[in-house]
Write a protein that holds these residues in place. Structure first.
Motif, short mmCIF file in Angstrom:
data_model
loop_
_atom_site.label_atom_id
_atom_site.label_comp_id
_atom_site.label_asym_id
_atom_site.label_seq_id
_atom_site.Cartn_x
_atom_site.Cartn_y
_atom_site.Cartn_z
N THR A 153 0.84 -1.20 0.00
CA THR A 153 0.00 0.00 0.00
C THR A 153 0.87 1.25 0.00
O THR A 153 2.00 1.24 0.49
N GLN A 154 0.31 2.33 -0.56
CA GLN A 154 1.02 3.60 -0.60
C GLN A 154 0.15 4.69 0.00
O GLN A 154 -1.05 4.77 -0.32
N THR A 155 0.75 5.53 0.84
CA THR A 155 0.02 6.61 1.50
C THR A 155 0.80 7.91 1.32
O THR A 155 1.97 8.00 1.70
N PHE A 156 0.14 8.91 0.72
CA PHE A 156 0.80 10.20 0.50
C PHE A 156 0.59 11.11 1.71
O PHE A 156 -0.53 11.24 2.21
N ARG A 157 1.67 11.75 2.16
CA ARG A 157 1.60 12.68 3.30
C ARG A 157 2.28 13.98 2.92
O ARG A 157 3.49 14.05 2.70
N SER A 158 1.48 15.03 2.86
CA SER A 158 1.95 16.34 2.40
C SER A 158 2.98 16.92 3.36
O SER A 158 2.90 16.72 4.58
N TYR A 159 3.93 17.67 2.80
CA TYR A 159 4.92 18.34 3.64
C TYR A 159 4.35 19.57 4.33
O TYR A 159 4.91 20.05 5.32
N SER A 160 3.26 20.13 3.80
CA SER A 160 2.73 21.37 4.38
C SER A 160 1.22 21.27 4.52
O SER A 160 0.55 20.44 3.89
N ALA A 161 0.68 22.14 5.36
CA ALA A 161 -0.76 22.11 5.62
C ALA A 161 -1.57 22.45 4.38
O ALA A 161 -2.63 21.87 4.15
N ASP A 162 -1.08 23.37 3.55
CA ASP A 162 -1.84 23.76 2.36
C ASP A 162 -1.52 22.91 1.14
O ASP A 162 -2.13 23.06 0.08
N GLY A 163 -0.53 22.01 1.28
CA GLY A 163 -0.19 21.12 0.18
C GLY A 163 0.59 21.77 -0.95
O GLY A 163 0.89 21.11 -1.95
N ARG A 164 0.93 23.05 -0.80
CA ARG A 164 1.59 23.75 -1.90
C ARG A 164 3.12 23.77 -1.79
O ARG A 164 3.81 23.92 -2.78
N GLN A 165 3.63 23.65 -0.58
CA GLN A 165 5.07 23.72 -0.40
C GLN A 165 5.73 22.43 -0.90
O GLN A 165 5.16 21.35 -0.80
N HIS A 166 6.96 22.57 -1.40
CA HIS A 166 7.65 21.39 -1.90
C HIS A 166 9.16 21.56 -1.80
O HIS A 166 9.68 22.68 -1.76
#
Length: 450
Positions: free
Chosen positions: A99-112
């Protein structure tokens, strides 16, 4: 009174700098120094990496973030460097069950953060250094001697020994720095190496039918508790993977040594990898094992003539993606202190060390913590709940920033990040305790009113 060679009392006198090491930090330092009017010669022991094949198993991708980009931006190199970089907006966690689970680096999902090839970045910075005024880059020059009294350097070259006497020396020749070792041999520098019982080995996931075999918008991680693998995307649509395994013991590099053992271990612990990486057994058996450690050097400079920067002074573990970013920050800090001191090296170099040492120690500690987090904690239910809670706090409280965001998406000094995170956690804990006390009081009053 300062040595007149080492001050800017004569603005028409061009001073010479020997930068030893033409890696990322050495090339960027040369660009900053050239902008200040120094005559710079960069000495590199290897052949020109732009003309030779990449060393097998040593091309770990970099995660370039705001600190590094800020340094490049100051020289107008950011757009050129970032053109081939690939954004990664979060972690893709791979379970043992596939299984794969994506976890954003930032609260708004825009930072990278940005995946970039070390060799490609080095080539771009070498080009930039060679185009800078009064910069010369020479290859095949191995440092064999250093006189701390005169700053005379001796190099071994294909044409025989070469002796040079620059006005000052910048050591940017990596964790195994020959400059640092020479200063240690002279008794003016000490160093402590904190080696981990872990090593790293590189694998490759090739492109599939000309496309990425996995989501390229993520840093992929296979956490296995005590070990892990990560993968970062490349512009050619492959992924560079890195195993971080124990050196000895169960599931270690020492234990898993045959093709059969490698294949069986991946089938059991990384079952989704073999279909993606058909050469994983060959890569494992033929690629070298790299060491992992943290370097503590003291001092970083000597006598207004020598200074160590980047990994030569403060190599760290790669688990926050900040090694190159921190080294690039060194270049900015040195440039700013040369400006504020009028290029008086006897003032600037000690100030550079005092300004950067606390920050280097702070990111070294955070990198070690992040290894534990990536390896052991990302699958923990408590860790996942804590991360979600922090992202909610970011949305509700604009002043709240997670440690990861402060490190990766700002230029707040590393040491200040540590202090800010501690203060935030104390305030959140105090707020939670107060909230519970209020709820308890309300609940008690409601019970008494019955």
């Amino acid at each position: 009174m300062s040595d007149p060679i080492l001050t800017s009392s004569d603005p028409t006198a061009q001073r010479s700098v020997a930068v030893v090491g033409a890696g990322l930090v050495g090339c960027l330092a040369a660009c900053f120094l050239a902008r200040r009017g120094y005559a710079v010669t960069v000495y590199e022991r290897r052949p020109d990496p732009r003309l030779t094949a990449e060393e097998r198993g040593r091309s770990i991708n970099l995660a370039l973030s705001e600190r590094g980009i800020d340094a490049l931006r100051r020289l107008g190199l950011d757009e050129q460097v970032m053109a081939p970089a690939l954004p990664m907006h979060g972690r893709m966690v791979h379970g043992v069950d596939g299984t794969q689970t994506f976890r954003s680096y930032s609260a708004d999902g825009r930072q990278h953060i940005n995946s970039i090839s070390r060799s490609a970045l080095n080539a771009t910075l070498l080009d930039a250094a060679e185009k800078a005024p009064d910069v010369r880059v020479v290859f095949g020059h191995r440092l064999t001697g250093l006189d701390v009294r005169t700053a005379q350097l001796t190099f071994e070259t294909t044409d025989g020994p070469l002796e040079v006497s620059p006005d000052w020396v910048v050591g940017t020749d990596g964790a195994g720095s020959a400059v640092r070792q020479a200063l240690m041999a002279a008794g003016v520098v000490t160093a402590e190496e904190d080696w981990q019982p872990y090593g790293y080995k590189e694998l490759t996931i090739p492109a599939r039918d000309g496309e990425f075999a996995m989501d390229p918008d993520a840093l992929h991680i296979w956490p296995r508790g005590g070990s892990m693998m990560i993968a970062l995307p490349n512009p050619d649509r492959s992924f560079t993977c890195t195993l971080f395994w124990p050196l000895d013991g169960p599931g270690s590099f020492a234990e898993i040594t045959t093709a059969e053992q490698v294949a069986e271990h991946f089938r059991r612990h990384y079952p989704d990898v073999p279909p993606l990486a058909p050469d994983h057994v060959s890569d494992y058996l033929h690629n070298p094992i790299g060491p992992l450690g943290t370097l503590h050097t003291s001092p970083w400079q000597h006598d207004g003539r020598f200074v160590l920067m980047g990994d030569a002074a403060h190599a760290i573990l790669p688990f926050f993606g900040q090694g190159a970013n921190s080294g690039f920050e060194d270049c900015v800090a040195l440039d700013q202190l040369l400006e504020s001191t009028g290029d008086d090296l006897r003032l600037a170099l000690p100030l550079f060390e005092s300004a950067r040492r606390e920050n280097a120690e702070a990111i070294a500690g955070m990198a070690a913590d992040n290894f534990t987090e990536m390896r052991d904690k990302v699958n923990s239910r408590l860790f996942q709940l804590t991360t979600r809670g922090e992202h909610l706090l970011e949305k509700w409280l604009p002043v709240y920033r997670t440690r990861y965001e402060l490190v990766s998406f700002t230029t707040v000094p590393y040491a200040e990040v540590v202090r800010l995170v501690r203060r935030q956690r104390r305030l959140v804990a105090a707020g939670a305790a107060a909230g519970l006390a209020v709820l308890a009081a309300i609940g008690g009053g409601a019970w008494r009113s019955r």
